[in-house]
Design a protein around this motif. Structure first.
Motif, PDB file in Angstrom:
ATOM      1  N   ARG A  22       0.867  -1.189   0.000  1.00 14.18           N
ATOM      2  CA  ARG A  22       0.000   0.000   0.000  1.00 14.18           C
ATOM      3  C   ARG A  22       0.897   1.231   0.000  1.00 14.18           C
ATOM      4  O   ARG A  22       2.036   1.172   0.470  1.00 14.18           O
ATOM      5  N   PRO A  23       0.381   2.356  -0.452  1.00 17.64           N
ATOM      6  CA  PRO A  23       1.187   3.578  -0.352  1.00 17.64           C
ATOM      7  C   PRO A  23       1.441   3.942   1.112  1.00 17.64           C
ATOM      8  O   PRO A  23       0.659   3.569   1.998  1.00 17.64           O
ATOM      9  N   VAL A  24       2.534   4.654   1.323  1.00 22.41           N
ATOM     10  CA  VAL A  24       2.930   5.061   2.669  1.00 22.41           C
ATOM     11  C   VAL A  24       3.211   6.556   2.671  1.00 22.41           C
ATOM     12  O   VAL A  24       3.919   7.053   1.793  1.00 22.41           O
ATOM     13  N   ALA A  25       2.653   7.261   3.637  1.00 24.54           N
ATOM     14  CA  ALA A  25       3.008   8.656   3.896  1.00 24.54           C
ATOM     15  C   ALA A  25       4.048   8.621   5.002  1.00 24.54           C
ATOM     16  O   ALA A  25       3.797   8.099   6.086  1.00 24.54           O
ATOM     17  N   LEU A  26       5.227   9.164   4.712  1.00 20.92           N
ATOM     18  CA  LEU A  26       6.378   9.066   5.598  1.00 20.92           C
ATOM     19  C   LEU A  26       6.875  10.459   5.961  1.00 20.92           C
ATOM     20  O   LEU A  26       6.990  11.319   5.092  1.00 20.92           O
ATOM     21  N   THR A  27       7.141  10.671   7.243  1.00 23.46           N
ATOM     22  CA  THR A  27       7.708  11.934   7.675  1.00 23.46           C
ATOM     23  C   THR A  27       8.815  11.675   8.686  1.00 23.46           C
ATOM     24  O   THR A  27       9.104  10.521   9.029  1.00 23.46           O
ATOM     25  N   PHE A  28       9.428  12.740   9.154  1.00 26.13           N
ATOM     26  CA  PHE A  28      10.538  12.660  10.103  1.00 26.13           C
ATOM     27  C   PHE A  28      10.210  13.536  11.307  1.00 26.13           C
ATOM     28  O   PHE A  28       9.850  14.706  11.143  1.00 26.13           O
ATOM     29  N   ILE A  29      10.335  12.959  12.493  1.00 25.14           N
ATOM     30  CA  ILE A  29       9.981  13.649  13.736  1.00 25.14           C
ATOM     31  C   ILE A  29      10.957  13.250  14.832  1.00 25.14           C
ATOM     32  O   ILE A  29      11.782  12.357  14.637  1.00 25.14           O
ATOM     33  N   TYR A  30      10.830  13.863  15.978  1.00 24.72           N
ATOM     34  CA  TYR A  30      11.404  13.299  17.202  1.00 24.72           C
ATOM     35  C   TYR A  30      10.350  13.472  18.279  1.00 24.72           C
ATOM     36  O   TYR A  30       9.565  14.420  18.285  1.00 24.72           O
ATOM     37  N   ALA A  31      10.293  12.506  19.169  1.00 27.49           N
ATOM     38  CA  ALA A  31       9.154  12.380  20.075  1.00 27.49           C
ATOM     39  C   ALA A  31       8.995  13.537  21.043  1.00 27.49           C
ATOM     40  O   ALA A  31       7.872  13.883  21.408  1.00 27.49           O
ATOM     41  N   ASP A  32      10.088  14.162  21.473  1.00 22.98           N
ATOM     42  CA  ASP A  32       9.991  15.247  22.447  1.00 22.98           C
ATOM     43  C   ASP A  32       9.787  16.615  21.808  1.00 22.98           C
ATOM     44  O   ASP A  32       9.792  17.621  22.511  1.00 22.98           O
ATOM     45  N   CYS A  33       9.600  16.664  20.522  1.00 21.37           N
ATOM     46  CA  CYS A  33       9.406  17.925  19.804  1.00 21.37           C
ATOM     47  C   CYS A  33       8.084  18.566  20.235  1.00 21.37           C
ATOM     48  O   CYS A  33       7.067  17.889  20.405  1.00 21.37           O
ATOM     49  N   HIS A  34       8.112  19.864  20.412  1.00 21.76           N
ATOM     50  CA  HIS A  34       6.895  20.592  20.790  1.00 21.76           C
ATOM     51  C   HIS A  34       6.509  21.614  19.734  1.00 21.76           C
ATOM     52  O   HIS A  34       5.638  22.443  19.980  1.00 21.76           O
ATOM     53  N   ALA A  35       7.146  21.560  18.588  1.00 15.75           N
ATOM     54  CA  ALA A  35       6.889  22.557  17.544  1.00 15.75           C
ATOM     55  C   ALA A  35       6.223  21.890  16.338  1.00 15.75           C
ATOM     56  O   ALA A  35       5.032  21.595  16.372  1.00 15.75           O
ATOM     57  N   SER A  36       6.982  21.628  15.307  1.00 12.34           N
ATOM     58  CA  SER A  36       6.405  21.140  14.056  1.00 12.34           C
ATOM     59  C   SER A  36       6.040  19.655  14.072  1.00 12.34           C
ATOM     60  O   SER A  36       5.123  19.240  13.359  1.00 12.34           O
ATOM     61  N   CYS A  37       6.709  18.847  14.866  1.00 12.53           N
ATOM     62  CA  CYS A  37       6.443  17.402  14.852  1.00 12.53           C
ATOM     63  C   CYS A  37       5.000  17.055  15.233  1.00 12.53           C
ATOM     64  O   CYS A  37       4.364  16.243  14.548  1.00 12.53           O
ATOM     65  N   PRO A  38       4.445  17.644  16.288  1.00 14.23           N
ATOM     66  CA  PRO A  38       3.037  17.357  16.576  1.00 14.23           C
ATOM     67  C   PRO A  38       2.108  17.771  15.423  1.00 14.23           C
ATOM     68  O   PRO A  38       1.103  17.093  15.164  1.00 14.23           O
ATOM     69  N   ALA A  39       2.451  18.839  14.723  1.00 13.17           N
ATOM     70  CA  ALA A  39       1.642  19.258  13.577  1.00 13.17           C
ATOM     71  C   ALA A  39       1.739  18.237  12.449  1.00 13.17           C
ATOM     72  O   ALA A  39       0.733  17.940  11.779  1.00 13.17           O
ATOM     73  N   LEU A  40       2.933  17.695  12.220  1.00 12.76           N
ATOM     74  CA  LEU A  40       3.092  16.661  11.187  1.00 12.76           C
ATOM     75  C   LEU A  40       2.275  15.418  11.547  1.00 12.76           C
ATOM     76  O   LEU A  40       1.583  14.854  10.686  1.00 12.76           O
ATOM     77  N   ILE A  41       2.342  14.998  12.805  1.00 20.75           N
ATOM     78  CA  ILE A  41       1.570  13.831  13.237  1.00 20.75           C
ATOM     79  C   ILE A  41       0.070  14.102  13.098  1.00 20.75           C
ATOM     80  O   ILE A  41      -0.685  13.243  12.642  1.00 20.75           O
ATOM     81  N   ALA A  42      -0.368  15.296  13.452  1.00 23.26           N
ATOM     82  CA  ALA A  42      -1.789  15.643  13.320  1.00 23.26           C
ATOM     83  C   ALA A  42      -2.237  15.594  11.862  1.00 23.26           C
ATOM     84  O   ALA A  42      -3.337  15.115  11.565  1.00 23.26           O
ATOM     85  N   THR A  43      -1.403  16.055  10.958  1.00 24.67           N
ATOM     86  CA  THR A  43      -1.732  15.999   9.527  1.00 24.67           C
ATOM     87  C   THR A  43      -1.857  14.557   9.066  1.00 24.67           C
ATOM     88  O   THR A  43      -2.806  14.191   8.361  1.00 24.67           O
ATOM     89  N   LEU A  44      -0.914  13.716   9.480  1.00 22.69           N
ATOM     90  CA  LEU A  44      -0.978  12.302   9.096  1.00 22.69           C
ATOM     91  C   LEU A  44      -2.208  11.624   9.696  1.00 22.69           C
ATOM     92  O   LEU A  44      -2.869  10.828   9.020  1.00 22.69           O
ATOM     93  N   LYS A  45      -2.527  11.930  10.965  1.00 22.55           N
ATOM     94  CA  LYS A  45      -3.711  11.334  11.596  1.00 22.55           C
ATOM     95  C   LYS A  45      -4.993  11.729  10.863  1.00 22.55           C
ATOM     96  O   LYS A  45      -5.861  10.886  10.628  1.00 22.55           O
ATOM     97  N   ALA A  46      -5.100  12.989  10.504  1.00 22.58           N
ATOM     98  CA  ALA A  46      -6.300  13.453   9.792  1.00 22.58           C
ATOM     99  C   ALA A  46      -6.372  12.830   8.401  1.00 22.58           C
ATOM    100  O   ALA A  46      -7.457  12.450   7.946  1.00 22.58           O
ATOM    101  N   ALA A  47      -5.234  12.705   7.740  1.00 21.94           N
ATOM    102  CA  ALA A  47      -5.216  12.062   6.424  1.00 21.94           C
ATOM    103  C   ALA A  47      -5.584  10.588   6.551  1.00 21.94           C
ATOM    104  O   ALA A  47      -6.291  10.037   5.700  1.00 21.94           O
ATOM    105  N   ALA A  48      -5.124   9.936   7.621  1.00 23.25           N
ATOM    106  CA  ALA A  48      -5.454   8.526   7.847  1.00 23.25           C
ATOM    107  C   ALA A  48      -6.956   8.335   8.014  1.00 23.25           C
ATOM    108  O   ALA A  48      -7.520   7.355   7.523  1.00 23.25           O
ATOM    109  N   ALA A  49      -7.603   9.261   8.695  1.00 22.26           N
ATOM    110  CA  ALA A  49      -9.053   9.170   8.879  1.00 22.26           C
ATOM    111  C   ALA A  49      -9.777   9.258   7.542  1.00 22.26           C
ATOM    112  O   ALA A  49     -10.816   8.620   7.350  1.00 22.26           O
ATOM    113  N   LEU A  50      -9.209  10.018   6.607  1.00 22.61           N
ATOM    114  CA  LEU A  50      -9.812  10.157   5.280  1.00 22.61           C
ATOM    115  C   LEU A  50      -9.444   9.004   4.350  1.00 22.61           C
ATOM    116  O   LEU A  50     -10.240   8.626   3.484  1.00 22.61           O
TER     117      LEU A  50
END
Length: 154
Positions: A22-50
């Protein structure tokens, strides 16, 4: 995608550069990030719901020394990530090679934070790079649409 096997937050191998089915949406984060990483995860979660079960979602840590599979499992639970998600870590040299192959820089900042590129890479079902998108500039609907297109193309 570069050929490499990383370990997900369930301690299961995840092979990049191999047919993934299946296609994969892949990004790069680090778990303790409080800036852009949570936004990237939120985008992926919302896309997953769709996207439903047409795609998988992965995030490769930028800090493999501290983001072990066990640490990532705690974050997956906190972020309420479903079965389609894989938070990936591995040996630091392997993670660094994958990150560099995708052209994602990461520079240490004071206090343990990392300055890094925000990108979402879409892999087709064969594991090939199909799209590279600015991570904070793509909407979940756009992302889900591209994943549906890749899924339809097989």
């Amino acid at each position: 995608a570069p050929a490499a096997t990383l370990i997900d937050h369930r301690s299961q191998p995840f092979a990049l550069g191999a047919p993934l089915g299946r296609p994969v949406a892949l990004t790069f984060i680090y778990a303790d990030c409080h800036a852009s990483c949570p936004a990237l995860i939120a985008t992926l979660k919302a896309a997953a719901a769709l996207a439903g079960d047409r795609a998988r979602f992965a995030a490769i840590t930028l800090a493999p020394e501290r983001d072990t599979p066990a640490a990532l499992a705690a974050h997956a639970e906190r972020w309420e990530l479903g079965a389609a998600f894989h938070l990936l870590s591995g040996a630091p040299q392997t993670v660094r090679a994958v990150r560099e192959a995708f052209g994602v820089g990461a520079e240490p900042l004071p206090g343990g934070d990392l300055a890094h590129a925000n990108v979402i890479v879409l892999l087709d079902g064969a594991g090939r790079v199909a799209f590279s998108l600015p991570g904070l500039g793509v909407t979940p609907a756009e992302l889900a649409g591209l994943l549906a297109r890749l899924a339809a193309e097989g």
